[in-house]
Design a protein around this motif. Sequence first.
Motif, mmCIF file in Angstrom:
data_model
loop_
_atom_site.group_PDB
_atom_site.id
_atom_site.type_symbol
_atom_site.label_atom_id
_atom_site.label_comp_id
_atom_site.label_asym_id
_atom_site.label_seq_id
_atom_site.Cartn_x
_atom_site.Cartn_y
_atom_site.Cartn_z
ATOM 1 N N ASP A 133 -7.814 -8.101 -0.601
ATOM 2 C CA ASP A 133 -8.061 -9.281 0.234
ATOM 3 C C ASP A 133 -9.544 -9.657 0.190
ATOM 4 O O ASP A 133 -9.899 -10.844 0.128
ATOM 5 N N ASP A 137 -4.339 -3.286 -0.350
ATOM 6 C CA ASP A 137 -4.248 -4.675 0.085
ATOM 7 C C ASP A 137 -5.543 -5.128 0.739
ATOM 8 O O ASP A 137 -6.004 -6.260 0.528
ATOM 9 N N TYR A 138 -6.119 -4.272 1.532
ATOM 10 C CA TYR A 138 -7.351 -4.606 2.242
ATOM 11 C C TYR A 138 -8.497 -4.871 1.264
ATOM 12 O O TYR A 138 -9.247 -5.849 1.393
ATOM 13 N N LEU A 151 -15.780 -5.101 6.722
ATOM 14 C CA LEU A 151 -15.643 -6.278 5.877
ATOM 15 C C LEU A 151 -16.665 -7.343 6.227
ATOM 16 O O LEU A 151 -17.060 -8.136 5.395
ATOM 17 N N ASP A 206 0.827 -1.211 0.000
ATOM 18 C CA ASP A 206 0.000 0.000 0.000
ATOM 19 C C ASP A 206 0.854 1.250 0.000
ATOM 20 O O ASP A 206 1.967 1.284 0.508
ATOM 21 N N ASP A 258 -8.136 -0.449 12.333
ATOM 22 C CA ASP A 258 -8.295 -1.796 11.788
ATOM 23 C C ASP A 258 -9.577 -2.425 12.282
ATOM 24 O O ASP A 258 -10.227 -3.206 11.585
ATOM 25 N N ARG A 295 -6.380 1.867 0.602
ATOM 26 C CA ARG A 295 -6.228 0.593 1.296
ATOM 27 C C ARG A 295 -6.240 -0.555 0.280
ATOM 28 O O ARG A 295 -7.117 -1.410 0.257
ATOM 29 N N GLU A 331 -12.376 -1.238 10.186
ATOM 30 C CA GLU A 331 -12.343 -1.836 8.858
ATOM 31 C C GLU A 331 -12.766 -3.293 8.916
ATOM 32 O O GLU A 331 -13.416 -3.811 8.006
ATOM 33 N N SER A 332 -12.403 -3.988 9.978
ATOM 34 C CA SER A 332 -12.817 -5.376 10.124
ATOM 35 C C SER A 332 -14.336 -5.461 10.195
ATOM 36 O O SER A 332 -14.961 -6.351 9.613
ATOM 37 N N VAL A 335 -14.805 1.976 1.869
ATOM 38 C CA VAL A 335 -13.408 1.810 2.305
ATOM 39 C C VAL A 335 -12.536 2.795 1.535
ATOM 40 O O VAL A 335 -12.688 2.946 0.324
#
Length: 538
Positions: free
Chosen positions: A257, A253-254, A19, A2, A12, A251, A15-16, A247
């Motif tokens: 994923d 990579d996030y 998701l 990133d 985090d 971000r 963000e979790s 989001v």
Amino acid sequence: MDDAPPPATATDADESLRLNVAQSLPDEDIFVEVADVAPGADTVGNMMMPIAPPLVPLPALEPATAEAQGWHEDAFQFRHVETQLNETHLPIAENRWISPQEEAAISFTLQIDTAAYRNVARMINNGIRPATDAVRIAEMVNYFNFDIISPLEEGSPFSVYTEIGVSPFNSRNYLAFVRVRGKDVDRAQLPASNLTFLIDTSGSMAPANRLPLVQQALGLLVPELDENDIVSIVTYAGCARVLLDSVPGYRHDYIMDAINSLEARGSTAGGPGISTAYQLAMQNFNPDMNNRIILATDGDFNVGVSAVSELYEMMAEYRRRGIHMTILGVGMGNFRDDMLETIARNGNANYHYLDNIQAAHKVFVEEFLSNMFVIAEDVRAQIEFNPAVVGNYRLIGYENRIMDNIDFDNDFRDAGEIGVGSEVVLMFEFALNDGIFSADMQLLDLFSVRIRYHDPGSPVSQLLEIPVTSSRILAQNSSDFTFAAAVAAFGHMLRDSEHAGDVTLTQTLEMATSSLGQDRGGHRRGFVELVMAFGEIQ
């Protein structure tokens, strides 16, 4: 890896939660649960979020209103083409020769669609002759970039280049090449994006050339985003669910994923998926952002909205609210090109087909700005011929974009959108009246090119008109003209067109190989290879 994040970021934990908030959703409502956010708040953690405008019920649209807006009821009758691939395409009745004495003008919408070229290439590269109605000649020509630089027309976001030469279909006729190019805009001057990825994860998306290819393709797009952008993800199989909501774009990579975690299974609730994506995009709507849904699917909408007309009316309503759409078609075998073409046609979406990662690179890297950022809306073209000079004419392609001439000046008529730096080519063949050209080759008025468009968000259209005279008939044509003629000729042969006339595969190959030009991205060379591959099938 990133990019370095800006100082203010979501945690985090926040963000979790994002998701994992999504559960199966009913067709009409979206529920996104985020901890520690008071009702009406506009922040999550330390990150500022756009305040969503209220989502009001869509108005019931009467049939007369739908007709006035230009929705195509005839397109609701899909054609199932019986081929070894069991794929479906809308029927195309090629444009006929018209006398200007009968109808001096022809009008049609302009839209950046390139799906047909990659779809045809996929079939040929697999040793299969394309189904006739898979071949849409205008989309094949518009897949390519052209080299000639011409200045913007005064007060307009477009440049218009015209050139005329001898027709490859009949040496007694002429072929006109008209290129409309949108202005370039520096990336720093463009708005941030509110992107909603709408991803089909039904069981039919399991093969490598479907969901896995979509995941790779979005892996090219996501690195183009930054901290000013926001990304949401909606998936649909047996039902629709929100995977990510708002989001930050940096971000990378996030986001990837989440995308790479997807698996294909279940049936296809395409209707609820589209409805959910539009509602989420509207919830995150910001008038100062580029609000766009990117739909990736094989086009098999076998569960959800029962009447396709309802789906198109919903799309058109959200389009009027400022939400644009890009369609990515994928898959081989049972591919529903007819459905995606109709959605693009009625929802003003640009439509691309991805048969490999190189095609995705062209859409999301080489032409990222063109495909993501709109500079003109409801764009339509009209060509009016001089009946005193032109004996007859035929438009090449755009059969599925023709409109009544009276609608050209109708500002309530939905049409296509043109992006930053986009190129749209119009081609038509015409014959002169007998005895028109005398020995002195006098200057003659041949036709006028009219482009009517709306600046983004404006209810009032602008008109651009370019007169074209016989001075544009060139003794030596440019590589742009010659290459476009080669692609058009190839399209005629693939369709086994009654208008193909004198053209041969050898002639087409010679025209293409002699007009490679700058060939940014190597796409013209790819076309030469495609023509050669078709020769082997023949």
